[in-house]
Design an enzyme around this catalytic site. Structure first.
Site, PDB file in Angstrom:
ATOM      1  N   GLU A  99      -3.932   4.037  -1.589  1.00  0.00           N
ATOM      2  CA  GLU A  99      -4.294   3.544  -2.323  1.00  0.00           C
ATOM      3  C   GLU A  99      -5.183   2.256  -2.240  1.00  0.00           C
ATOM      4  O   GLU A  99      -6.043   1.721  -2.703  1.00  0.00           O
ATOM      5  CB  GLU A  99      -3.600   3.161  -4.016  1.00  0.00           C
ATOM      6  CG  GLU A  99      -4.313   4.356  -4.314  1.00  0.00           C
ATOM      7  CD  GLU A  99      -3.766   3.954  -6.765  1.00  0.00           C
ATOM      8  OE1 GLU A  99      -3.298   2.790  -7.190  1.00  0.00           O
ATOM      9  OE2 GLU A  99      -3.209   5.051  -7.707  1.00  0.00           O
ATOM     10  N   HIS A 120      14.342  20.549  10.467  1.00  0.00           N
ATOM     11  CA  HIS A 120      13.679  21.933  10.133  1.00  0.00           C
ATOM     12  C   HIS A 120      12.319  22.600   9.788  1.00  0.00           C
ATOM     13  O   HIS A 120      12.532  23.542   9.254  1.00  0.00           O
ATOM     14  CB  HIS A 120      14.943  22.042  10.220  1.00  0.00           C
ATOM     15  CG  HIS A 120      16.110  21.489  10.701  1.00  0.00           C
ATOM     16  ND1 HIS A 120      17.079  22.956  11.610  1.00  0.00           N
ATOM     17  CD2 HIS A 120      16.765  20.458  10.774  1.00  0.00           C
ATOM     18  CE1 HIS A 120      17.736  21.550  12.080  1.00  0.00           C
ATOM     19  NE2 HIS A 120      18.078  20.650  11.654  1.00  0.00           N
ATOM     20  N   LYS A 166     -10.921  11.336 -13.930  1.00  0.00           N
ATOM     21  CA  LYS A 166      -9.985  10.726 -14.948  1.00  0.00           C
ATOM     22  C   LYS A 166     -11.555  11.277 -15.577  1.00  0.00           C
ATOM     23  O   LYS A 166     -11.618  11.652 -16.972  1.00  0.00           O
ATOM     24  CB  LYS A 166     -10.180   9.592 -15.224  1.00  0.00           C
ATOM     25  CG  LYS A 166      -8.662   9.186 -14.570  1.00  0.00           C
ATOM     26  CD  LYS A 166      -8.580   7.535 -14.862  1.00  0.00           C
ATOM     27  CE  LYS A 166      -7.505   6.746 -14.430  1.00  0.00           C
ATOM     28  NZ  LYS A 166      -7.545   5.826 -14.469  1.00  0.00           N
TER      29      LYS A 166
HETATM   30  O1  PA5 Z   1      -2.037   0.673  -8.454  1.00  0.00           O
HETATM   31  C1  PA5 Z   1      -2.090   1.781  -9.572  1.00  0.00           C
HETATM   32  O2  PA5 Z   1      -2.804   0.259 -10.239  1.00  0.00           O
HETATM   33  C2  PA5 Z   1      -2.603   2.647 -10.238  1.00  0.00           C
HETATM   34  O3  PA5 Z   1      -1.415   3.386  -9.562  1.00  0.00           O
HETATM   35  C3  PA5 Z   1      -2.338   2.196 -11.754  1.00  0.00           C
HETATM   36  O4  PA5 Z   1      -0.239   1.226 -11.689  1.00  0.00           O
HETATM   37  C4  PA5 Z   1      -1.375   3.875 -12.252  1.00  0.00           C
HETATM   38  O5  PA5 Z   1      -2.379   4.950 -12.202  1.00  0.00           O
HETATM   39  C5  PA5 Z   1      -1.183   3.823 -13.590  1.00  0.00           C
HETATM   40  O6  PA5 Z   1      -2.487   2.851 -14.761  1.00  0.00           O
HETATM   41  P1  PA5 Z   1      -1.607   1.837 -15.808  1.00  0.00           P
HETATM   42  O7  PA5 Z   1      -0.251   0.979 -15.995  1.00  0.00           O
HETATM   43  O8  PA5 Z   1      -2.776   1.155 -15.861  1.00  0.00           O
HETATM   44  O9  PA5 Z   1      -0.975   3.179 -17.129  1.00  0.00           O
END
Ligand code: PA5
Length: 433
Positions: free
Chosen positions: A287, A308, A422
């Site tokens: 990310e 393996h 989303k």
């Molecule tokens: O690193 C991030 O920002 C994302 O992975 C969020 O943690 C994830 O989408 C969950 O978001 P939230 O805490 O708003 O539910």
């Protein structure tokens, strides 16, 4: 904890290539320290370990103690950064078969809100019907669909099982200080609530209540975890020498390998209880760096199991990757290979080795084979898996990720690409706003 590199023959760098990257890495570290780089509204994690007070730890520990007394199962509902850090630490430290132990000292931690699978959810409900449980719902935005849908189901389940007032006492919410529907529900219902700081993004949040509550409920020492992170923070922030600052060294090496055409970084472990540490690493780096058509693809294998399966590709498939091995030197657990006079299984040649030594020889042999196969080897070593070392590794990977991201000239602290699925999903589901 230390870091070292062995380049395969064709990846060996020239000094001036590394010198240029060293300069870039030091500048990137300065951007993190001075908080004047891209995404600087989300640099709360840089000083976080030092800013956690005794009082904060005490509040989390006493909430965890209450929960530990109350239940057999603690359900942690969250996704991405609101889940992976806690799971990485708990899985690393826990008994590998805790679910099968007759007697447990701590509640079993189960995870939810990280999938929309009906099978998974129903199976979880089947278990929760029969067990005493508490629930921690974690969402910074408070609106993430997977977590919100699961929370609605579990909240109703808890209320039906225990009645409303007892259900309220069994729910802990970890969310934003003021915004989001989870915050409104928590305030309206009176749930015990912990705050995710505004300036800490999900994937950097393991040392906030997001990670610390589940880790404390699972019975692990959160002050040692934070101590490890504090130690590593000092080591990294106060040293601009790329040879001895392991985060700079690692960031330079992986960026060099990226620049010469490597596309994949494989995080390799030889301990099944580090599998979720790799999942956390994959989210952190994927990310943070995967944007603007840039970034190494973070992947992982768990050896010797995956030797393996994926081992064949790594040895002889398309030359795309390098490996970063998590080396664990020691363990306090022992499982001896029995001595046998009759060598019917032809294993007596191993009689002078512990299982850990055999595992280490497999690791050494694999490293040599992969180097011969053109896969450069990076290695991060810890002496054993414990809270303090995991805390060190967390801060190390976070800092190196920030440095690496700035070296790529991207914002390592946003995730605009996550919104695309989303948008489509909401349109398909007919969501109004
Ligand atoms: O690193 C991030 O920002 C994302 O992975 C969020 O943690 C994830 O989408 C969950 O978001 P939230 O805490 O708003 O539910």
């Amino acid at each position: 904890m230390n870091f070292n590199v062995t380049f395969c023959e064709k990846d060996k760098p020239l000094n001036n290539e590394i010198n240029l990257l060293n300069e870039k890495a030091v500048k990137s570290l300065e951007l993190l320290k001075n908080k004047n780089g891209k995404g600087n509204g989300f640099l709360g994690w840089v000083d976080l370990p030092e800013e956690i007070t005794e009082k904060d730890l005490q509040e989390i520990t006493s909430c965890a103690e209450e929960i530990r007394k109350k239940c057999d199962i603690f359900v942690v509902a969250g996704i991405g950064g609101s889940y992976l850090g806690a799971r990485a630490v708990i899985e690393a430290l826990k008994h590998n078969f805790d679910y099968a132990l007759e007697e447990r000292k701590s509640p079993l931690i189960l995870y939810a809100g990280n999938t929309l699978s009906e099978d998974y959810t129903k199976d979880l409900l089947d278990v929760l019907d029969k067990k005493d449980y508490c629930l921690c719902v974690i969402s910074k935005s408070g609106t993430t669909t997977e977590t919100a849908v699961t929370f609605r189901i579990l909240r109703h389940h808890l209320e039906n099982k225990y009645g409303h007032s007892e259900a309220v006492k069994r729910i802990v919410a970890v969310t934003d200080r003021q915004k989001g529907v989870l915050k409104s529900i928590a305030d309206k219902e009176g749930y015990k609530t912990f705050v995710i700081p505004d300036n800490v993004g999900g994937r950097y949040s393991v040392l906030t209540p997001v990670g610390l509550i589940p880790i404390a409920v699972a019975g692990f020492d959160i002050s040692k975890l934070v101590k490890g992170a504090c130690y590593m923070r000092k080591e990294i922030l106060e040293n601009t020498d790329c040879k001895t600052n392991i985060a700079l060294h690692y960031a330079v090496t992986r960026n060099y390998l990226y620049n010469i055409g490597k596309e994949i970084e494989l995080l390799v472990n030889y301990q099944p209880n580090l599998v979720y540490f790799s999942e956390w690493f994959k989210q952190l780096y994927g990310e943070s760096e995967g944007k603007e058509n840039k970034g190494l693809f973070p992947a992982s294998v768990s050896n010797t199991t995956d030797l393996h399966s994926m081992g064949q590709y790594i040895q002889q498939g398309k030359r795309l990757m390098f490996e970063t091995v998590l080396h664990v030197e020691n363990t306090d657990k022992h499982a001896a290979l029995p001595v046998q006079e009759i060598d019917d299984d032809k294993l007596n040649y191993l009689k002078d080795f512990s299982l850990t030594q055999i595992n280490h020889k497999a690791e050494e042999g694999t490293k040599a084979a992969h180097l011969d196969g053109g896969v450069s080897q990076l290695q991060i070593s810890i002496d054993r898996i414990n809270e303090e070392n995991i805390g060190r590794m967390i801060y190390f990977f976070e800092a190196a990720c920030g440095i690496s991201g700035y070296m790529l000239d991207i914002n390592p602290f946003d995730q605009p690409g996550v919104e695309f699925y989303k948008k489509n999903m909401f349109a398909l589901l007919g969501k109004k706003d």
